[in-house]
Design a protein around this motif. Structure first.
Motif, PDB file in Angstrom:
ATOM      1  N   SER A  24       0.941  -1.150   0.155  1.00  0.00           N
ATOM      2  CA  SER A  24       0.011   0.068   0.070  1.00  0.00           C
ATOM      3  C   SER A  24       0.900   1.352  -0.016  1.00  0.00           C
ATOM      4  O   SER A  24       1.878   1.261   0.620  1.00  0.00           O
ATOM      5  CB  SER A  24      -1.039  -0.050   1.275  1.00  0.00           C
ATOM      6  OG  SER A  24      -0.348   0.086   2.238  1.00  0.00           O
ATOM      7  N   TYR A  26       0.519   5.790   0.306  1.00  0.00           N
ATOM      8  CA  TYR A  26      -0.251   6.872   0.801  1.00  0.00           C
ATOM      9  C   TYR A  26       0.479   8.165   0.945  1.00  0.00           C
ATOM     10  O   TYR A  26       1.613   8.072   1.188  1.00  0.00           O
ATOM     11  CB  TYR A  26      -0.763   6.543   2.229  1.00  0.00           C
ATOM     12  CG  TYR A  26       0.010   5.766   3.289  1.00  0.00           C
ATOM     13  CD1 TYR A  26       0.922   6.722   4.086  1.00  0.00           C
ATOM     14  CD2 TYR A  26       0.113   4.625   3.271  1.00  0.00           C
ATOM     15  CE1 TYR A  26       1.781   5.744   4.969  1.00  0.00           C
ATOM     16  CE2 TYR A  26       0.913   3.881   4.142  1.00  0.00           C
ATOM     17  CZ  TYR A  26       1.475   4.556   5.061  1.00  0.00           C
ATOM     18  OH  TYR A  26       2.595   3.854   5.930  1.00  0.00           O
ATOM     19  N   ARG A 152      -2.921  -0.115   9.607  1.00  0.00           N
ATOM     20  CA  ARG A 152      -3.126  -0.529   8.144  1.00  0.00           C
ATOM     21  C   ARG A 152      -2.419  -1.897   7.842  1.00  0.00           C
ATOM     22  O   ARG A 152      -3.115  -2.641   6.973  1.00  0.00           O
ATOM     23  CB  ARG A 152      -2.050   0.501   7.342  1.00  0.00           C
ATOM     24  CG  ARG A 152      -2.672   1.853   7.196  1.00  0.00           C
ATOM     25  CD  ARG A 152      -1.877   2.842   6.246  1.00  0.00           C
ATOM     26  NE  ARG A 152      -2.424   3.847   6.280  1.00  0.00           N
ATOM     27  CZ  ARG A 152      -1.637   5.128   6.646  1.00  0.00           C
ATOM     28  NH1 ARG A 152      -0.379   4.905   7.183  1.00  0.00           N
ATOM     29  NH2 ARG A 152      -2.474   6.098   6.445  1.00  0.00           N
TER      30      ARG A 152
END
Length: 192
Positions: A24, A26, A152
């Protein structure tokens, strides 16, 4: 009865050691932060992460730390594709959109067609937080990112662990065991 018990023990589901790759990215202030690991909770330490645009043009690379986290400072407002080869056929790939990269850089997204521009509402400037300096806001944001990173990771691992395929597999095992039970019961009635 012993045969049935032996058959059930042989067909009993054993814990699977397979795992999926999770990745991921961000926004994190003026850079892009991300993490790479496996669905079982193991993170990919000291792995090279290559960064390219969607056409495959190289934009740079970075390396994960011991916790599988990495940071990359973008220089162009284009979509960024993050790719890590973890070996043994495990490949992590995730994308940050052009709009998100432009926001990290503090730039506007390339102009849309004129009709769409006239219909769009003007963007509001962000008001500074109540009396906090830019340095203090950045420190608070860094602390929040550090605190949210384990959450997360847990959410990504949970998503990978409890996917639809696992649920269907469990239902398949249940249906198969019922079918085996009905087969054995019918066979006993025919024999008796």
């Amino acid at each position: 009865m012993k045969v049935l018990l032996a058959l059930i023990l042989m067909l009993a589901p054993l814990p699977a050691m397979a795992h999926k790759v999770i990745a991921s990215v961000y926004p994190a202030g003026a850079s892009i932060e991300g993490e790479v690991g496996f669905s079982n909770g193991d993170m990919a330490a000291n792995q090279t992460v290559t960064v390219s645009d969607p056409a495959g043009r190289s934009l740079g690379e970075t390396v994960t730390d011991a916790a599988g986290a990495f940071s990359f400072a973008p220089s162009e407002p284009v979509a960024h594709v993050f790719h890590a080869d973890l070996g043994a056929g495990h490949v992590a790939e995730t994308v940050m959109s052009e709009e998100d990269v432009a926001a990290v850089l503090g730039r506007a997204v390339p102009a849309a067609p004129p009709a769409a521009v006239s219909a769009a509402a003007p963007a509001k400037e962000r008001a500074p937080a109540d009396g906090l300096s830019a340095e203090t806001r950045e420190e608070v944001a860094a602390m929040l990112r550090a605190e949210l990173r384990p959450l997360r990771q847990e959410i990504a691992a949970y998503r990978e662990k409890n996917d639809f395929q696992t649920i269907l597999g469990g239902l398949g095992w249940i249906a198969g065991l019922f079918g085996l039970g009905f087969y054995l019961a019918a066979r006993r009635r025919m024999a008796g």
